[in-house]
Design an enzyme around this catalytic site. Structure first.
Site, PDB file in Angstrom:
ATOM      1  N   GLU A  59       0.830  -1.214   0.000  1.00 19.55           N
ATOM      2  CA  GLU A  59       0.000   0.000   0.000  1.00 19.55           C
ATOM      3  C   GLU A  59       0.860   1.257   0.000  1.00 19.55           C
ATOM      4  O   GLU A  59       0.533   2.240  -0.659  1.00 19.55           O
ATOM      5  CB  GLU A  59      -0.968   0.000   1.187  1.00 19.55           C
ATOM      6  CG  GLU A  59      -2.105  -1.004   1.072  1.00 19.55           C
ATOM      7  CD  GLU A  59      -3.057  -0.683  -0.085  1.00 19.55           C
ATOM      8  OE1 GLU A  59      -3.096   0.462  -0.564  1.00 19.55           O
ATOM      9  OE2 GLU A  59      -3.771  -1.616  -0.512  1.00 19.55           O
ATOM     10  N   LEU A 102      11.290   4.808  -7.340  1.00 11.34           N
ATOM     11  CA  LEU A 102       9.859   4.847  -7.011  1.00 11.34           C
ATOM     12  C   LEU A 102       9.386   6.261  -6.694  1.00 11.34           C
ATOM     13  O   LEU A 102       8.192   6.526  -6.665  1.00 11.34           O
ATOM     14  CB  LEU A 102       9.564   3.948  -5.801  1.00 11.34           C
ATOM     15  CG  LEU A 102       9.054   2.540  -6.078  1.00 11.34           C
ATOM     16  CD1 LEU A 102       8.817   1.796  -4.768  1.00 11.34           C
ATOM     17  CD2 LEU A 102       7.770   2.552  -6.882  1.00 11.34           C
ATOM     18  N   GLY A 103      10.336   7.158  -6.428  1.00 13.59           N
ATOM     19  CA  GLY A 103       9.981   8.558  -6.195  1.00 13.59           C
ATOM     20  C   GLY A 103       9.446   8.810  -4.794  1.00 13.59           C
ATOM     21  O   GLY A 103       9.257   7.882  -4.004  1.00 13.59           O
ATOM     22  N   TYR A 141      -6.396   6.522   4.316  1.00 19.26           N
ATOM     23  CA  TYR A 141      -6.675   5.497   3.310  1.00 19.26           C
ATOM     24  C   TYR A 141      -5.880   4.224   3.590  1.00 19.26           C
ATOM     25  O   TYR A 141      -6.427   3.114   3.628  1.00 19.26           O
ATOM     26  CB  TYR A 141      -6.361   6.002   1.886  1.00 19.26           C
ATOM     27  CG  TYR A 141      -6.297   4.845   0.936  1.00 19.26           C
ATOM     28  CD1 TYR A 141      -7.468   4.247   0.489  1.00 19.26           C
ATOM     29  CD2 TYR A 141      -5.070   4.279   0.562  1.00 19.26           C
ATOM     30  CE1 TYR A 141      -7.427   3.121  -0.318  1.00 19.26           C
ATOM     31  CE2 TYR A 141      -5.017   3.166  -0.228  1.00 19.26           C
ATOM     32  CZ  TYR A 141      -6.194   2.584  -0.676  1.00 19.26           C
ATOM     33  OH  TYR A 141      -6.146   1.457  -1.447  1.00 19.26           O
ATOM     34  N   ASP A 159     -10.256   4.764  -2.441  1.00 23.25           N
ATOM     35  CA  ASP A 159      -9.170   5.401  -3.196  1.00 23.25           C
ATOM     36  C   ASP A 159      -9.772   6.015  -4.467  1.00 23.25           C
ATOM     37  O   ASP A 159     -10.995   6.045  -4.642  1.00 23.25           O
ATOM     38  CB  ASP A 159      -8.053   4.393  -3.505  1.00 23.25           C
ATOM     39  CG  ASP A 159      -8.521   3.289  -4.444  1.00 23.25           C
ATOM     40  OD1 ASP A 159      -9.717   3.280  -4.823  1.00 23.25           O
ATOM     41  OD2 ASP A 159      -7.691   2.438  -4.805  1.00 23.25           O
ATOM     42  N   CYS A 226     -26.570   0.404 -12.178  1.00 22.45           N
ATOM     43  CA  CYS A 226     -25.645   1.529 -12.324  1.00 22.45           C
ATOM     44  C   CYS A 226     -26.284   2.636 -13.169  1.00 22.45           C
ATOM     45  O   CYS A 226     -26.676   2.426 -14.302  1.00 22.45           O
ATOM     46  CB  CYS A 226     -24.349   1.055 -12.970  1.00 22.45           C
ATOM     47  SG  CYS A 226     -23.197   2.414 -13.270  1.00 22.45           S
ATOM     48  N   THR A 311       2.713  28.147 -14.619  1.00 22.47           N
ATOM     49  CA  THR A 311       1.871  27.146 -13.947  1.00 22.47           C
ATOM     50  C   THR A 311       0.789  27.801 -13.102  1.00 22.47           C
ATOM     51  O   THR A 311      -0.355  27.371 -13.098  1.00 22.47           O
ATOM     52  CB  THR A 311       2.736  26.237 -13.036  1.00 22.47           C
ATOM     53  OG1 THR A 311       3.835  25.800 -13.803  1.00 22.47           O
ATOM     54  CG2 THR A 311       1.949  25.054 -12.527  1.00 22.47           C
TER      55      THR A 311
HETATM   56  S1  SF4 Z   1     -21.761  -0.610 -14.857  1.00 19.30           S
HETATM   57 FE1  SF4 Z   1     -20.157   0.437 -16.012  1.00 19.30          FE
HETATM   58  S2  SF4 Z   1     -20.047   2.512 -15.172  1.00 19.30           S
HETATM   59 FE2  SF4 Z   1     -21.240   1.269 -13.742  1.00 19.30          FE
HETATM   60  S3  SF4 Z   1     -19.762   0.598 -12.217  1.00 19.30           S
HETATM   61 FE3  SF4 Z   1     -19.856  -1.010 -13.775  1.00 19.30          FE
HETATM   62  S4  SF4 Z   1     -18.282  -0.544 -15.315  1.00 19.30           S
HETATM   63 FE4  SF4 Z   1     -18.589   1.268 -14.009  1.00 19.30          FE
END
Ligand code: SF4
Length: 359
Positions: A59, A102-103, A141, A159, A226, A311
């Protein structure tokens, strides 16, 4: 923010979609990434415990970089220092040398300091996210990830990948940074008993099917509910934050020019923007437009405004040119003919300024 349920798919009063944690875990059981620090779900089911040293090390290494970049470093570290006591006993210089590439070297220093703290506890990592956060280099996290993965603490592990998945799943209409707490609460509300596997499943989903530039919704266990998938444009989410306009600064540049075309250059201050580079004399760069205070008495003519984007701000520099036969018009500097300019340490800003004098 919606209330989400993990045990069964439900609709809450606001008609928000319910994240089906069990469908996600079933997908993870089949498709979990094979990672050297991970205990596969079928092994976990048999009671194999993840090694907190290895989870912690991975991690820390994974912060701000990718699995592909970390894999070899992880294997090198664990071969050389197979447990936290070995790492704690290593000279810091050896750890830094092994980390090279790795920085973010502060992370390597904290890694070593943390190993020493854990070694003082007989090599035992704390088992709660709260206690883990007290160790050097372990933020919220990482603490949550170790506590969930190693000790099944029922805690949200959020994350960037998980934020993206949730922003899409709920089709959030605000940029992630404005709804971080809401996302965390929404994930926390659905953490199931297998909280470590759930955390890793969310990470894997974000790293594979629900990737930043492409979403493979037809293969995704969350697809039935979704919202972003339902729009047909899942990658429109997360909504991008409008970039704050750069502030504008204003200034004047003074180009003293000799009859043969040479101009007076000066060396910029030792510190600050464009330090030690060559340039032409000029005013300070300020937040407001000011009238030019011409530095020597001459017939100054306005030649245009050069715009240059740094910047942190955008510079608008009014360029003034005056022909002069004064040997040394300014205190410090030198005359430079156009054919010498390519060899001068002129940053692009001043190249633009000089270009206005050649029109
Ligand atoms: S259905 Fe598509 S947009 Fe929704 S969580 Fe899964 S991969 Fe992501």
């Amino acid at each position: 923010m919606p209330e989400l349920r993990s045990r069964q798919k439900t609709q809450n009063q606001n008609d928000d979609p319910a994240l089906d944690a069990h469908a996600l875990l079933a997908w993870y059981d089949r498709h979990a990434r094979n990672l050297p620090w991970r205990v596969a779900p079928h092994e976990r089911a048999k009671g194999v415990q993840p090694d907190p040293y290895r989870v912690w090390l991975s991690e820390i290494m994974l912060q701000q970089t990718t699995v592909a970049a970390v894999r070899d470093y992880y294997l090198k570290f664990t071969t050389r220092w197979p447990d936290v006591a070995a790492l704690a006993a290593a000279p810091l210089d050896d750890v830094l040398a092994a980390w090279a590439g790795l920085g973010y070297y502060a992370r390597a220093r904290n890694l070593h300091a943390c190993a020493q703290k854990v070694a003082e506890r007989d090599g035992r990592f704390p088992t709660s996210a709260d206690e883990l956060q007290a160790l050097p280099g372990i933020g919220p996290y990482t603490a949550a990830a170790i506590a969930a993965i190693c000790y099944d603490e029922p805690i949200a592990v959020v994350d960037g990948n998980v934020e993206r998945v949730m922003a899409r799943f709920l089709a959030l209409d605000k940029p992630v940074r404005e709804v971080k707490d809401d996302i965390r609460s929404a994930v926390q509300a659905v953490v199931p008993g297998r909280s470590g596997d759930f955390a890793q499943a969310m990470m894997d989903l974000g790293a594979s099917l629900c990737a930043p530039r492409a979403a493979s919704c037809m293969l995704c266990p969350l697809q039935p509910d979704c919202r972003a998938a339902a729009t047909g444009q899942p990658t429109d989410y997360p909504v991008k934050a409008v970039k704050a306009d750069r502030p504008v600064r204003y200034g004047h540049a003074f180009v003293a020019r000799r009859a043969d075309g040479a101009v007076w250059l000066t060396k910029r201050p030792e510190k600050g923007l464009l330090a030690k580079m060559a340039g032409v004399p000029g005013s300070d760069w300020q937040d407001d437009k000011t009238a030019p205070a011409h530095p020597i008495s001459a017939d100054w003519k306005y030649r245009g405004t050069v715009v240059h984007v740094f910047t942190h701000f955008r510079l608008e520099l009014d360029v003034w040119v005056a022909d002069t036969d004064v040997q040394q018009p300014f205190e410090a500097g030198w005359w430079s003919a156009p054919k010498q300019w390519p060899g001068e340490a002129l940053p692009s800003l001043f190249k633009k300024v000089l270009a206005t004098t050649q029109k």
